[in-house]
Design a protein around this motif. Structure first.
Motif, PDB file in Angstrom:
ATOM      1  N   PRO A   1      -6.226   5.506 -10.421  1.00  0.00           N
ATOM      2  CA  PRO A   1      -5.237   6.582 -10.258  1.00  0.00           C
ATOM      3  C   PRO A   1      -5.953   7.926 -10.139  1.00  0.00           C
ATOM      4  CG  PRO A   1      -5.303   5.873 -12.544  1.00  0.00           C
ATOM      5  CD  PRO A   1      -6.251   4.982 -11.802  1.00  0.00           C
ATOM      6  N   LEU A   2      -6.011   8.438  -8.940  1.00  0.00           N
ATOM      7  CA  LEU A   2      -6.751   9.669  -8.696  1.00  0.00           C
ATOM      8  C   LEU A   2      -6.005  10.864  -9.271  1.00  0.00           C
ATOM      9  CD1 LEU A   2      -7.793   9.004  -4.990  1.00  0.00           C
ATOM     10  CD2 LEU A   2      -9.144   8.615  -7.048  1.00  0.00           C
TER      11      LEU A   2
ATOM     12  N   THR B   1       2.754   6.028  -2.607  1.00  0.00           N
ATOM     13  CA  THR B   1       3.875   6.932  -2.886  1.00  0.00           C
ATOM     14  C   THR B   1       3.962   7.252  -4.371  1.00  0.00           C
ATOM     15  OG1 THR B   1       5.089   6.052  -0.978  1.00  0.00           O
ATOM     16  CG2 THR B   1       6.360   7.248  -2.650  1.00  0.00           C
ATOM     17  N   LEU B   2       3.838   6.230  -5.208  1.00  0.00           N
ATOM     18  CA  LEU B   2       3.944   6.449  -6.649  1.00  0.00           C
ATOM     19  C   LEU B   2       2.736   7.189  -7.198  1.00  0.00           C
ATOM     20  CD1 LEU B   2       5.411   2.981  -7.712  1.00  0.00           C
ATOM     21  CD2 LEU B   2       6.629   5.147  -7.544  1.00  0.00           C
ATOM     22  N   ILE B   3       1.532   6.820  -6.749  1.00  0.00           N
ATOM     23  CA  ILE B   3       0.317   7.438  -7.271  1.00  0.00           C
ATOM     24  C   ILE B   3       0.257   8.916  -6.910  1.00  0.00           C
ATOM     25  CG2 ILE B   3      -2.189   7.495  -6.973  1.00  0.00           C
ATOM     26  CD1 ILE B   3      -1.229   5.423  -8.952  1.00  0.00           C
TER      27      ILE B   3
ATOM     28  N   PHE C   1       0.833  -1.204   0.000  1.00  0.00           N
ATOM     29  CA  PHE C   1       0.000   0.000   0.000  1.00  0.00           C
ATOM     30  C   PHE C   1       0.869   1.256   0.000  1.00  0.00           C
ATOM     31  CE2 PHE C   1      -3.666  -2.421   2.211  1.00  0.00           C
ATOM     32  CZ  PHE C   1      -4.125  -2.868   0.972  1.00  0.00           C
ATOM     33  N   TRP C   2       1.924   1.236   0.818  1.00  0.00           N
ATOM     34  CA  TRP C   2       2.793   2.417   0.911  1.00  0.00           C
ATOM     35  C   TRP C   2       3.481   2.700  -0.429  1.00  0.00           C
ATOM     36  CZ3 TRP C   2       8.130   2.923   0.400  1.00  0.00           C
ATOM     37  CH2 TRP C   2       8.650   4.171   0.758  1.00  0.00           C
TER      38      TRP C   2
ATOM     39  N   PRO D   1      -5.451   7.811  -0.813  1.00  0.00           N
ATOM     40  CA  PRO D   1      -4.002   7.975  -0.630  1.00  0.00           C
ATOM     41  C   PRO D   1      -3.550   9.423  -0.591  1.00  0.00           C
ATOM     42  CG  PRO D   1      -4.434   6.233  -2.222  1.00  0.00           C
ATOM     43  CD  PRO D   1      -5.757   6.874  -1.908  1.00  0.00           C
ATOM     44  N   PHE D   2      -4.305  10.325  -1.206  1.00  0.00           N
ATOM     45  CA  PHE D   2      -3.917  11.727  -1.198  1.00  0.00           C
ATOM     46  C   PHE D   2      -4.202  12.400   0.137  1.00  0.00           C
ATOM     47  CE2 PHE D   2      -3.880  11.126  -5.758  1.00  0.00           C
ATOM     48  CZ  PHE D   2      -2.856  11.953  -6.162  1.00  0.00           C
TER      49      PHE D   2
END
Length: 858
Positions: free
Chosen positions: A211-212, A42-44, A37-38, A258-259
């Motif tokens: 991918p947001l 991080t990439l997204i 998940f991390w 994630p954001f």
């Protein structure tokens, strides 16, 4: 010889099996999942997705709630919104608002939906109440019939509570519904073959990560009331897909992403709009199966298990880091270019764990190796010197007596004299600080504490030039007893204790090696050590200096080639001497000449104990000074046999003639006899003075004033100058103090002035200048003689060498005067220069270092 690294003498299974076990244990934890998940987050978040041009958001925000009143609003309001958007040219309208219950305005909303023709409504899968099975919460039939499609609004939360994706198909039993985004796009996905699935079973298919485009508020948005209160806006909604849903705080579903995490969650309608944007752009991310991830981890284990046991520790670290980097790059490449989410946490963890496991195996091997080698290292040679501070005072006194030969001594213990000679107890001065020397004149005293007793030791040193140096040496000598620090506790760990013992043994060996190397460096001779092929493996600093070869080029150079390059010879050739020393194991001694200097090289073969290795130790001694002394000795013999004997023979012959004619002694004969006697005396005097100059050392130096020395020398030759009418002009009034031997300096100046008088024409002038230039006292003697030929200047200070012009002019000498001057100047660390032109005269300049003594006047 111990290598600085130890390879692991094991098979790949030794490393592979522990890693496989660790991999199995990781399956029971959430650590790999959290790491996946991390990495994904991080990439997204580092590279947000772009927003599709045809998606727009109509938000039921706080402003709309304030103007339109409490929720739920009449469905006629939603009908007006659909009409406005229809008039504005919206391509599709997607409601993220549930309509599960009937309302009087359903017909109006259904009519507006029919007029538009492409309105998507949501459904929700949830139990109607507690203790009930999950069921489908569909819109009322009238609205469902008017909708162009229905889509589920369910968003899947991952194990850490964040929303990263949706199931494109979700339903109960065989009835699967598309997600809102899939329904809005009009695309269809193949469903799996229906099976014997219970109608109440929640079935989900086609999970896709989204991918947001960013956090909440990223999408273009309009307020619900803003659309109702203004005319239609084709420029904003024409041919757009409009998502309608709640964004007001506390109203509607909120999703941590994630954001934002839990700090600023995203509304459900915005999440579905992001899903639609990624879907139409073809950017939805498929998740690779868990089996593939575990297979990648197993492949990584195989690579590490095969490679690591064969690599050095530093290379092992680089390999593990390279594996981690390669897996991270693979993960990012698949994510952004292949639209695949490959969980690489299991594979990434393996290199990170392989390094400590590999290190543990290496440590175990090192431990066993240390256990085998420790006893041999501990028995190695040591090189330690007993510290003077640990010696007993009577022993110290005995050593001082043998070393310095004092004129007197005294040793007292607790106020009682043990031994004394030339000193009494009344001579003991106050000694306040134990361990510090007190020097009073020629006496040196110290107080020492040993084993609870107080000792007082005194020495009466000889009153010579070495006394000051001896006292300085005593001040540097550490005699204070050193308290031995408490021994550190022995490490409990087996490996630590062994490493500590190895460290101590290694320090002893290192000290021995340093002692040997420093001893070679401080030896007055040059040392070369070769291997069994005569190749240089060690050379001290003298070799580098004498051969003028840099040390890196000496190491690895054949000894025979070095010698042939600097002193080529045919009989016997150097390679023959070196080879015979090795093959016959016999020592050889050969003369060597390098850069106009004479050396003696002694070849000695050696072989290492408990080894087949052998080589040569070449000892090179500088015998240039000895050869020079031999040459001077031969010249002295020639001088005595010719120059000194010749006037003596003439004197004896003249005396025999006078004996035969005793009654007829002419004055001319007596004058000639006097001249011969004086010449013999001058020759002997020059010879003796030169010998005194060559034996001069700094121990015979003292402070003297240079101008006074020159004045005395001028007075000594003034009578000789007056006989030729020559004027001696001295210029200089400054007192210049220097440290030297005034007697020999005066004799050197006299020689310069005598030469100037001899070679100057009558009634000329000799200028004598005394001055200071920087830190040097200078003397220049200038005459008006015939000068010195250029070809004679380089040999002017050679002993027993006479100038051709001197012989022609009748000034006979031994050729020792200027040689004496040169020796005296060199002994005083000075310089002498000559400037001369034929027919114009000569100028001799002496330069001697001055001192600045501190003088007090009362």
């Amino acid at each position: 010889m111990i290598r600085n690294w130890l390879p692991i003498k094991t098979t790949p299974w030794t490393l592979g099996l522990p890693l496989l076990i660790i991999l199995l244990l990781l399956q029971a934890t959430t650590l790999p999942q959290r790491l996946d998940f991390w990495l994904y987050d991080t990439l997204i978040t580092a590279q947000p997705a772009e927003i599709s041009d045809d998606v727009i958001l109509v938000a039921i925000d706080e402003q709309s709630m304030n103007r339109l009143g409490r929720w739920p609003w009449p469905r006629s309001t939603h009908a007006r919104l659909v009409e406005k958007l229809h008039q504005a040219g919206a391509k599709a309208i997607v409601f993220d608002v549930l309509f599960p219950e009937s309302s009087p305005d359903d017909a109006e909303l259904a009519t507006a939906m029919d007029n538009h023709g492409n309105v998507i409504l949501p459904l929700h899968l949830s139990p109607p109440s507690r203790n009930h099975l999950i069921s489908e919460q569909l819109p009322v039939p009238e609205l469902a019939d008017a909708a162009s499609a229905l889509g589920h609004a369910h968003v899947e939360l991952d194990a850490d509570g964040l929303a990263r994706g949706v199931y494109l198909l979700n339903g109960l039993g065989d009835q699967l519904w598309p997600s809102l985004a899939l329904a809005a796009s009009g695309k269809a996905l193949p469903m799996t073959e229906p099976g014997e699935t219970a109608p109440y079973t929640n079935v989900r298919q086609y999970y896709r990560a989204i991918p947001l485009a960013g956090g909440a508020g990223t999408l273009p948005s309009y307020s619900y009331t803003e659309i109702l209160e203004r005319p239609p806006a084709p420029e904003a909604f024409s041919n757009k897909t409009v998502f309608v849903g709640a964004t007001a705080p506390g109203f509607g579903d909120i999703l941590p992403t994630p954001f934002s995490g839990l700090h600023q969650p995203m509304s459900g309608v915005e999440f579905h709009a992001n899903s639609y944007s990624a879907l139409v752009r073809g950017e939805l991310i498929s998740k690779v199966s868990r089996v593939t991830a575990v297979g990648l981890a197993i492949l990584t284990i195989i690579v590490l298990a095969v490679a690591l046991p064969r690599m050095r520790p530093a290379s092992s670290i680089l390999l593990c880091l390279a594996c981690v980097g390669a897996l991270a790059i693979l993960h990012a490449a698949l994510l952004f270019y292949g639209r695949l989410w490959l969980p690489v946490s299991h594979a990434i963890v393996m290199p990170l764990l392989a390094l400590p496991v590999s290190s543990a195996l290496r440590l175990a091997m090192t431990n066993r190796f240390l256990k085998r080698q420790l006893d041999e290292l501990a028995k190695g040679p040591t090189m330690t010197l007993q510290e003077p501070s640990r010696r007993h005072p009577p022993q110290l006194l005995s050593h001082f007596q043998a070393l310095f030969q004092p004129e007197g001594w005294l040793l007292a213990e607790d106020g009682e004299v043990i031994t004394a000679s030339g000193l009494a107890q009344s001579d003991i001065p106050p000694l306040d600080k134990p361990g510090e020397w007190v020097h009073i004149g020629g006496q040196s005293w110290i107080s020492l504490n040993r084993s609870g007793h107080t000792y007082k030791l005194g020495l009466k040193l000889s009153n010579d030039l070495s006394r000051e140096a001896t006292q300085r040496y005593l001040r540097r000598l550490p005699l204070t007893a050193i308290n031995t620090p408490a021994r550190e506790p022995r490490p409990r760990e087996n490996i630590s204790a062994r490493i500590e013992r190895v460290r101590l043994a290694t320090e002893r060996m290192s000290q021995m090696q340093k002692f040997v190397r420093r001893s070679f460096e401080r030896m007055p001779d040059g040392i070369i050590v070769t291997d069994e092929l005569g190749v240089i493996r060690f050379a001290n600093g003298h070799i580098e200096e004498w051969f003028r070869e840099p040390m890196p080029s000496l190491n690895g150079l054949p000894l025979a080639r070095l010698l042939e390059g600097h002193d080529p010879r045919e009989t016997p050739p150097w390679h023959e001497t070196v080879s015979e020393t090795l093959t016959l194991a016999q020592s050889r001694t050969v003369d060597l000449r390098i850069h106009n200097k004479d050396f003696l090289i002694h070849f000695a073969p050696f072989s290492l104990p408990d080894s087949d290795q052998s080589g040569i130790i070449a000892n090179i001694s500088d015998i240039s000074e000895l050869r020079e002394q031999q040459r001077q000795h031969r010249e002295a013999i020639d001088f005595i046999s010719h120059d000194v004997r010749s006037p003596l023979v003439s004197q004896l012959a003249l005396i025999e003639q006078l004996k035969r004619n005793q009654g007829q002694v002419e004055p001319e004969q007596l004058d000639q006899l006097g001249r011969l006697a004086r010449r013999s005396y001058h020759l002997a005097e020059e010879f003796v003075q030169l010998a005194r100059a060559e034996q001069l050392t700094e121990t015979r130096f003292y402070e003297c004033e240079f101008l006074a020395i020159v004045e005395n020398a001028r007075d000594s030759v003034s009578e000789q100058a007056a006989e030729k009418g020559i004027q001696l002009v001295l210029q200089g009034t400054e007192d210049l103090w220097l440290k030297g031997n005034a007697e020999l300096l005066e004799r050197a100046v006299i020689n310069l002035l005598t030469n100037a008088v001899q070679y100057s024409p009558p009634h000329s002038t000799i200028n004598i200048q005394v001055f200071q230039a920087g830190h040097q006292a200078c003397l220049t003697v200038s005459d008006e003689g015939e000068g010195i030929a250029p070809n004679e200047l380089p040999h002017l200070f050679d002993r027993y060498r006479r100038q051709q012009s001197s012989e022609l002019s009748g000034n006979h000498g031994a050729g020792l005067g200027l040689s004496f001057v040169n020796v005296v100047v060199e002994k005083h660390r000075g310089e002498i220069h000559v400037q001369s032109r034929l027919g114009e005269g000569s100028a001799f300049t002496l330069k001697l270092p001055v001192t600045h003594p501190i003088r007090s006047f009362y």
